[in-house]
Structure formats: C-alpha cells, structure tokens
Write a protein that holds these residues in place. Structure first.
Motif, PDB file in Angstrom:
ATOM      1  N   HIS A 133      57.260 -35.170 -39.011  1.00  0.00           N
ATOM      2  CA  HIS A 133      57.368 -34.205 -37.910  1.00  0.00           C
ATOM      3  C   HIS A 133      58.654 -34.440 -37.117  1.00  0.00           C
ATOM      4  CE1 HIS A 133      56.052 -31.277 -35.013  1.00  0.00           C
ATOM      5  NE2 HIS A 133      56.058 -32.163 -34.034  1.00  0.00           N
ATOM      6  N   VAL A 134      58.978 -35.693 -36.850  1.00  0.00           N
ATOM      7  CA  VAL A 134      60.214 -36.007 -36.126  1.00  0.00           C
ATOM      8  C   VAL A 134      61.430 -35.568 -36.940  1.00  0.00           C
ATOM      9  CG1 VAL A 134      61.681 -37.916 -35.325  1.00  0.00           C
ATOM     10  CG2 VAL A 134      59.253 -37.865 -34.721  1.00  0.00           C
ATOM     11  N   LEU A 135      61.419 -35.839 -38.233  1.00  0.00           N
ATOM     12  CA  LEU A 135      62.561 -35.462 -39.076  1.00  0.00           C
ATOM     13  C   LEU A 135      62.728 -33.946 -39.164  1.00  0.00           C
ATOM     14  CD1 LEU A 135      62.164 -38.051 -41.975  1.00  0.00           C
ATOM     15  CD2 LEU A 135      63.892 -38.055 -40.160  1.00  0.00           C
ATOM     16  N   VAL A 136      61.636 -33.244 -39.377  1.00  0.00           N
ATOM     17  CA  VAL A 136      61.699 -31.782 -39.485  1.00  0.00           C
ATOM     18  C   VAL A 136      62.102 -31.169 -38.141  1.00  0.00           C
ATOM     19  CG1 VAL A 136      60.311 -29.697 -39.868  1.00  0.00           C
ATOM     20  CG2 VAL A 136      60.103 -31.636 -41.430  1.00  0.00           C
ATOM     21  N   SER A 137      61.529 -31.668 -37.060  1.00  0.00           N
ATOM     22  CA  SER A 137      61.869 -31.157 -35.726  1.00  0.00           C
ATOM     23  C   SER A 137      63.333 -31.428 -35.392  1.00  0.00           C
ATOM     24  CB  SER A 137      60.966 -31.791 -34.667  1.00  0.00           C
ATOM     25  OG  SER A 137      59.630 -31.403 -34.867  1.00  0.00           O
ATOM     26  N   THR A 138      63.826 -32.597 -35.777  1.00  0.00           N
ATOM     27  CA  THR A 138      65.229 -32.929 -35.527  1.00  0.00           C
ATOM     28  C   THR A 138      66.143 -31.987 -36.298  1.00  0.00           C
ATOM     29  OG1 THR A 138      64.686 -35.250 -35.116  1.00  0.00           O
ATOM     30  CG2 THR A 138      66.974 -34.756 -35.712  1.00  0.00           C
ATOM     31  N   PHE A 139      65.808 -31.726 -37.552  1.00  0.00           N
ATOM     32  CA  PHE A 139      66.616 -30.814 -38.361  1.00  0.00           C
ATOM     33  C   PHE A 139      66.666 -29.425 -37.723  1.00  0.00           C
ATOM     34  CE2 PHE A 139      66.693 -27.402 -41.522  1.00  0.00           C
ATOM     35  CZ  PHE A 139      67.969 -27.595 -42.039  1.00  0.00           C
ATOM     36  N   TRP A 140      65.495 -28.867 -37.388  1.00  0.00           N
ATOM     37  CA  TRP A 140      65.473 -27.518 -36.833  1.00  0.00           C
ATOM     38  C   TRP A 140      66.081 -27.458 -35.439  1.00  0.00           C
ATOM     39  CZ3 TRP A 140      65.740 -23.953 -40.044  1.00  0.00           C
ATOM     40  CH2 TRP A 140      65.000 -23.929 -41.211  1.00  0.00           C
ATOM     41  N   THR A 141      65.962 -28.535 -34.670  1.00  0.00           N
ATOM     42  CA  THR A 141      66.624 -28.569 -33.359  1.00  0.00           C
ATOM     43  C   THR A 141      68.131 -28.532 -33.536  1.00  0.00           C
ATOM     44  OG1 THR A 141      64.788 -29.787 -32.363  1.00  0.00           O
ATOM     45  CG2 THR A 141      66.906 -29.870 -31.211  1.00  0.00           C
ATOM     46  N   ALA A 142      68.641 -29.269 -34.519  1.00  0.00           N
ATOM     47  CA  ALA A 142      70.086 -29.261 -34.784  1.00  0.00           C
ATOM     48  C   ALA A 142      70.551 -27.861 -35.179  1.00  0.00           C
ATOM     49  CB  ALA A 142      70.432 -30.276 -35.861  1.00  0.00           C
ATOM     50  N   VAL A 143      69.766 -27.179 -35.988  1.00  0.00           N
ATOM     51  CA  VAL A 143      70.109 -25.807 -36.377  1.00  0.00           C
ATOM     52  C   VAL A 143      70.132 -24.902 -35.146  1.00  0.00           C
ATOM     53  CG1 VAL A 143      69.313 -23.778 -37.668  1.00  0.00           C
ATOM     54  CG2 VAL A 143      69.270 -26.038 -38.753  1.00  0.00           C
ATOM     55  N   LEU A 144      69.096 -24.985 -34.322  1.00  0.00           N
ATOM     56  CA  LEU A 144      69.034 -24.146 -33.124  1.00  0.00           C
ATOM     57  C   LEU A 144      70.132 -24.511 -32.124  1.00  0.00           C
ATOM     58  CD1 LEU A 144      65.182 -23.878 -32.546  1.00  0.00           C
ATOM     59  CD2 LEU A 144      66.722 -22.191 -33.571  1.00  0.00           C
ATOM     60  N   ALA A 145      70.462 -25.788 -32.017  1.00  0.00           N
ATOM     61  CA  ALA A 145      71.532 -26.215 -31.105  1.00  0.00           C
ATOM     62  C   ALA A 145      72.875 -25.654 -31.565  1.00  0.00           C
ATOM     63  CB  ALA A 145      71.582 -27.739 -31.012  1.00  0.00           C
ATOM     64  N   ALA A 146      73.097 -25.631 -32.866  1.00  0.00           N
ATOM     65  CA  ALA A 146      74.344 -25.061 -33.386  1.00  0.00           C
ATOM     66  C   ALA A 146      74.417 -23.566 -33.077  1.00  0.00           C
ATOM     67  CB  ALA A 146      74.440 -25.301 -34.895  1.00  0.00           C
ATOM     68  N   ILE A 147      73.302 -22.882 -33.201  1.00  0.00           N
ATOM     69  CA  ILE A 147      73.261 -21.450 -32.869  1.00  0.00           C
ATOM     70  C   ILE A 147      73.486 -21.258 -31.373  1.00  0.00           C
ATOM     71  CG2 ILE A 147      71.744 -19.424 -32.737  1.00  0.00           C
ATOM     72  CD1 ILE A 147      70.428 -20.503 -35.365  1.00  0.00           C
ATOM     73  N   ALA A 148      72.844 -22.106 -30.562  1.00  0.00           N
ATOM     74  CA  ALA A 148      72.932 -21.972 -29.103  1.00  0.00           C
ATOM     75  C   ALA A 148      74.339 -22.232 -28.571  1.00  0.00           C
ATOM     76  CB  ALA A 148      71.939 -22.925 -28.431  1.00  0.00           C
ATOM     77  N   ARG A 149      75.152 -22.930 -29.328  1.00  0.00           N
ATOM     78  CA  ARG A 149      76.541 -23.153 -28.884  1.00  0.00           C
ATOM     79  C   ARG A 149      77.350 -21.877 -28.956  1.00  0.00           C
ATOM     80  NH1 ARG A 149      79.468 -28.537 -29.981  1.00  0.00           N
ATOM     81  NH2 ARG A 149      80.871 -27.191 -28.879  1.00  0.00           N
ATOM     82  N   ARG A 150      76.943 -20.952 -29.824  1.00  0.00           N
ATOM     83  CA  ARG A 150      77.689 -19.716 -30.008  1.00  0.00           C
ATOM     84  C   ARG A 150      77.014 -18.502 -29.378  1.00  0.00           C
ATOM     85  NH1 ARG A 150      78.587 -23.230 -33.528  1.00  0.00           N
ATOM     86  NH2 ARG A 150      80.388 -23.463 -34.850  1.00  0.00           N
ATOM     87  N   ARG A 151      75.709 -18.612 -29.185  1.00  0.00           N
ATOM     88  CA  ARG A 151      74.942 -17.461 -28.710  1.00  0.00           C
ATOM     89  C   ARG A 151      73.765 -17.951 -27.888  1.00  0.00           C
ATOM     90  NH1 ARG A 151      72.274 -12.718 -32.244  1.00  0.00           N
ATOM     91  NH2 ARG A 151      72.706 -11.452 -30.469  1.00  0.00           N
ATOM     92  N   ARG A 152      73.521 -17.281 -26.792  1.00  0.00           N
ATOM     93  CA  ARG A 152      72.382 -17.668 -25.952  1.00  0.00           C
ATOM     94  C   ARG A 152      71.081 -17.418 -26.704  1.00  0.00           C
ATOM     95  NH1 ARG A 152      73.364 -17.117 -19.742  1.00  0.00           N
ATOM     96  NH2 ARG A 152      71.542 -18.387 -19.941  1.00  0.00           N
ATOM     97  N   LEU A 153      70.196 -18.383 -26.639  1.00  0.00           N
ATOM     98  CA  LEU A 153      68.898 -18.227 -27.288  1.00  0.00           C
ATOM     99  C   LEU A 153      67.836 -17.797 -26.286  1.00  0.00           C
ATOM    100  CD1 LEU A 153      68.662 -21.229 -29.767  1.00  0.00           C
ATOM    101  CD2 LEU A 153      68.811 -18.814 -30.309  1.00  0.00           C
ATOM    102  N   GLY A 154      67.504 -18.652 -25.379  1.00  0.00           N
ATOM    103  CA  GLY A 154      66.416 -18.377 -24.456  1.00  0.00           C
ATOM    104  C   GLY A 154      65.090 -18.423 -25.173  1.00  0.00           C
ATOM    105  N   PRO A 155      64.007 -18.281 -24.450  1.00  0.00           N
ATOM    106  CA  PRO A 155      62.692 -18.392 -25.079  1.00  0.00           C
ATOM    107  C   PRO A 155      62.359 -17.263 -26.054  1.00  0.00           C
ATOM    108  CG  PRO A 155      62.495 -17.916 -22.728  1.00  0.00           C
ATOM    109  CD  PRO A 155      63.940 -18.164 -22.996  1.00  0.00           C
ATOM    110  N   LEU A 156      62.831 -16.050 -25.790  1.00  0.00           N
ATOM    111  CA  LEU A 156      62.489 -14.934 -26.669  1.00  0.00           C
ATOM    112  C   LEU A 156      63.184 -15.046 -28.026  1.00  0.00           C
ATOM    113  CD1 LEU A 156      60.805 -12.409 -26.850  1.00  0.00           C
ATOM    114  CD2 LEU A 156      62.724 -11.125 -25.943  1.00  0.00           C
ATOM    115  N   ARG A 157      64.487 -15.244 -28.020  1.00  0.00           N
ATOM    116  CA  ARG A 157      65.194 -15.419 -29.296  1.00  0.00           C
ATOM    117  C   ARG A 157      64.765 -16.711 -29.973  1.00  0.00           C
ATOM    118  NH1 ARG A 157      70.812 -13.471 -26.971  1.00  0.00           N
ATOM    119  NH2 ARG A 157      70.677 -11.275 -27.499  1.00  0.00           N
ATOM    120  N   GLY A 158      64.474 -17.728 -29.159  1.00  0.00           N
ATOM    121  CA  GLY A 158      63.970 -18.986 -29.719  1.00  0.00           C
ATOM    122  C   GLY A 158      62.643 -18.786 -30.434  1.00  0.00           C
ATOM    123  N   ALA A 159      61.766 -17.970 -29.840  1.00  0.00           N
ATOM    124  CA  ALA A 159      60.479 -17.673 -30.481  1.00  0.00           C
ATOM    125  C   ALA A 159      60.700 -16.941 -31.803  1.00  0.00           C
ATOM    126  CB  ALA A 159      59.604 -16.841 -29.552  1.00  0.00           C
TER     127      ALA A 159
END
Length: 154
Positions: A63-89
């Motif tokens: 769970h930690v490994l999978v969550s870390t991977f997906w957090t890194a993906v979302l963090a990379a997206i968030a650097r270029r585009r705002r996510l917020g809770p709706l886009r994050g969902a």
C-alpha cells in the motif's frame, strides 16, 4: 516555492491520502461483517513472491509503495496544472480503473474484494491528494505581489 517545499507537500499529501483512503472499504467491511483487513491482506499479494500469500505486513508495504507511486504521478501533474479535490477525485477514478482492472485480473485476492468500496477508496485517495497537492490561492509568485503597482512610493 522551493524544491524542498514541493517534496514536503507531496510527502504530506501522499501520507494523508494513503491513510484516509481506506475509510470507505473499512466502513463497508465493518457494516457488512466482513474482515476489516481483507483489502490490506489482498494488497500483500502484489509484492513479488507473495501472489498466493496474502499478509498484513506485506499489504502495508504494498500500500505504501503503490500510494507513493500514484502520489508522485499526481504531484508531477499538479506542478503543471491545478488539481484540487474534484480533478483529484477524477484522477482517483482513473487510478482505480488501472489498479483494479490490472491487479484484479492478475491477483485473485484483489479480484475477490468488493469492487465499490475499492473504487471509493481510490476516489478518496485522489480527492485528498489533489486537494493537498494543490497550491493555495495566491502562492504563485509569478502572479502575486505584496504591493499594488505604483503604491510602493506612497
């Protein structure tokens, strides 16, 4: 925002999202009388050599490994585009499709889990991570100034 701030924000977002994302499946298990740690045990089968050996500790590591991977993906997206809770969902739903369809086909313990609570777990993960990775309003220094133009001489 410094690189250290970005990393700190991503670590915090991933940790919080990873913890709270299990609320829907845990609640479902409690209300339906199923084993509360079934999803954790099933996640343990994702680790190499454990496909037929579910376990709680292995599940926590997975769970930690999978969550870390997906957090890194979302963090990379968030650097270029705002996510917020709706886009994050929305991202969480896409992650659910990938995780549950791919893992569901290959891992019987994952396939045996009730699908709706697992999808909701992913939705919560994405919404929380998206909200926490999002820049607070007014922190983008390219567009924010502490003084109004022409007022510094007053």
């Amino acid at each position: 925002m410094t690189r250290n701030d970005v990393v700190h924000r991503a670590v915090r977002a991933g940790a919080v999202a990873a913890v709270v994302s299990g609320i829907p499946s845990t609640t479902h298990a409690l209300l339906s009388g199923q084993e509360v740690l079934a999803a954790t045990r099933a996640a343990g089968t994702l680790l190499p050599g454990r496909r037929d050996r579910p376990g709680i500790l292995a599940g926590l590591v997975a769970h930690v490994l999978v969550s870390t991977f997906w957090t890194a993906v979302l963090a990379a997206i968030a650097r270029r585009r705002r996510l917020g809770p709706l886009r994050g969902a929305g991202a969480g739903l896409a992650i659910a499709a990938l995780d549950l369809c791919v893992a569901g086909r290959a891992y019987p313990a994952v396939r045996a889990l009730p699908r709706a609570p697992q999808v909701l777990d992913h939705l919560v993960f994405g919404a929380v991570a998206g909200a926490l990775l999002d820049r607070p309003h007014g922190t983008d220094q390219r567009t924010t100034s502490t003084t109004s133009p022409g007022c510094s001489e007053l």
